[in-house]
Design a protein around this motif. Structure first.
Motif, PDB file in Angstrom:
ATOM      1  N   GLY A  51       0.814  -1.208   0.000  1.00  0.00           N
ATOM      2  CA  GLY A  51       0.000   0.000   0.000  1.00  0.00           C
ATOM      3  C   GLY A  51       0.846   1.255   0.000  1.00  0.00           C
ATOM      4  O   GLY A  51       2.075   1.197   0.100  1.00  0.00           O
ATOM      5  N   THR A  52       0.173   2.375  -0.128  1.00  0.00           N
ATOM      6  CA  THR A  52       0.856   3.660  -0.129  1.00  0.00           C
ATOM      7  C   THR A  52       0.130   4.633   0.799  1.00  0.00           C
ATOM      8  O   THR A  52      -1.027   4.420   1.155  1.00  0.00           O
ATOM      9  CB  THR A  52       0.900   4.273  -1.539  1.00  0.00           C
ATOM     10  OG1 THR A  52      -0.431   4.484  -1.993  1.00  0.00           O
ATOM     11  CG2 THR A  52       1.652   3.384  -2.515  1.00  0.00           C
ATOM     12  N   VAL A  53       0.833   5.683   1.163  1.00  0.00           N
ATOM     13  CA  VAL A  53       0.246   6.767   1.947  1.00  0.00           C
ATOM     14  C   VAL A  53       0.398   8.035   1.132  1.00  0.00           C
ATOM     15  O   VAL A  53       1.464   8.321   0.587  1.00  0.00           O
ATOM     16  CB  VAL A  53       0.951   6.936   3.309  1.00  0.00           C
ATOM     17  CG1 VAL A  53       0.416   8.153   4.044  1.00  0.00           C
ATOM     18  CG2 VAL A  53       0.795   5.694   4.148  1.00  0.00           C
ATOM     19  N   ASP A  54      -0.693   8.795   1.038  1.00  0.00           N
ATOM     20  CA  ASP A  54      -0.686  10.039   0.281  1.00  0.00           C
ATOM     21  C   ASP A  54      -1.488  11.073   1.047  1.00  0.00           C
ATOM     22  O   ASP A  54      -2.638  10.829   1.416  1.00  0.00           O
ATOM     23  CB  ASP A  54      -1.301   9.798  -1.096  1.00  0.00           C
ATOM     24  CG  ASP A  54      -1.281  11.026  -1.975  1.00  0.00           C
ATOM     25  OD1 ASP A  54      -0.279  11.758  -1.938  1.00  0.00           O
ATOM     26  OD2 ASP A  54      -2.273  11.244  -2.664  1.00  0.00           O
ATOM     27  N   VAL A  55      -0.890  12.221   1.330  1.00  0.00           N
ATOM     28  CA  VAL A  55      -1.580  13.316   2.015  1.00  0.00           C
ATOM     29  C   VAL A  55      -2.209  14.210   0.956  1.00  0.00           C
ATOM     30  O   VAL A  55      -1.544  14.659   0.045  1.00  0.00           O
ATOM     31  CB  VAL A  55      -0.611  14.119   2.896  1.00  0.00           C
ATOM     32  CG1 VAL A  55      -1.327  15.285   3.546  1.00  0.00           C
ATOM     33  CG2 VAL A  55       0.021  13.215   3.948  1.00  0.00           C
ATOM     34  N   GLN A  56      -3.496  14.454   1.092  1.00  0.00           N
ATOM     35  CA  GLN A  56      -4.219  15.299   0.147  1.00  0.00           C
ATOM     36  C   GLN A  56      -4.215  16.735   0.636  1.00  0.00           C
ATOM     37  O   GLN A  56      -4.549  17.001   1.771  1.00  0.00           O
ATOM     38  CB  GLN A  56      -5.662  14.816  -0.008  1.00  0.00           C
ATOM     39  CG  GLN A  56      -5.775  13.413  -0.561  1.00  0.00           C
ATOM     40  CD  GLN A  56      -5.269  13.318  -1.982  1.00  0.00           C
ATOM     41  OE1 GLN A  56      -5.606  14.129  -2.827  1.00  0.00           O
ATOM     42  NE2 GLN A  56      -4.454  12.325  -2.249  1.00  0.00           N
ATOM     43  N   LEU A  57      -3.826  17.643  -0.221  1.00  0.00           N
ATOM     44  CA  LEU A  57      -3.829  19.060   0.112  1.00  0.00           C
ATOM     45  C   LEU A  57      -4.928  19.742  -0.692  1.00  0.00           C
ATOM     46  O   LEU A  57      -5.326  19.239  -1.712  1.00  0.00           O
ATOM     47  CB  LEU A  57      -2.464  19.674  -0.215  1.00  0.00           C
ATOM     48  CG  LEU A  57      -1.313  19.139   0.623  1.00  0.00           C
ATOM     49  CD1 LEU A  57      -0.005  19.741   0.141  1.00  0.00           C
ATOM     50  CD2 LEU A  57      -1.509  19.438   2.088  1.00  0.00           C
TER      51      LEU A  57
END
Length: 62
Positions: A51-57
């Motif tokens: 899996g991946t982690v992505d912060v949404q801005l």
């Protein structure tokens, strides 16, 4: 200045990613050494990418 955030599932895996996103939003240069503290790909015990982690801005300022 103080910053607080809540991770809705209570897990810790997103904390370094959120911290880097907040620092970047405040204008702090994110160096490769800092980026290495928050790998975007997560691996299981066997070393497989799971899996991946992505912060949404944008971040919400209140």
């Amino acid at each position: 200045m103080g910053i607080a955030f809540k991770i809705s599932d209570g897990g810790e895996r997103a904390r370094p990613h959120i911290t880097l996103a907040v620092l970047a939003a405040l204008g702090v240069e994110i160096t490769p050494a800092l980026r290495a503290l928050a790998p975007t790909v997560h691996h299981n015990w066997a070393g497989r990418a799971v899996g991946t982690v992505d912060v949404q801005l944008p971040l919400a300022w209140t």
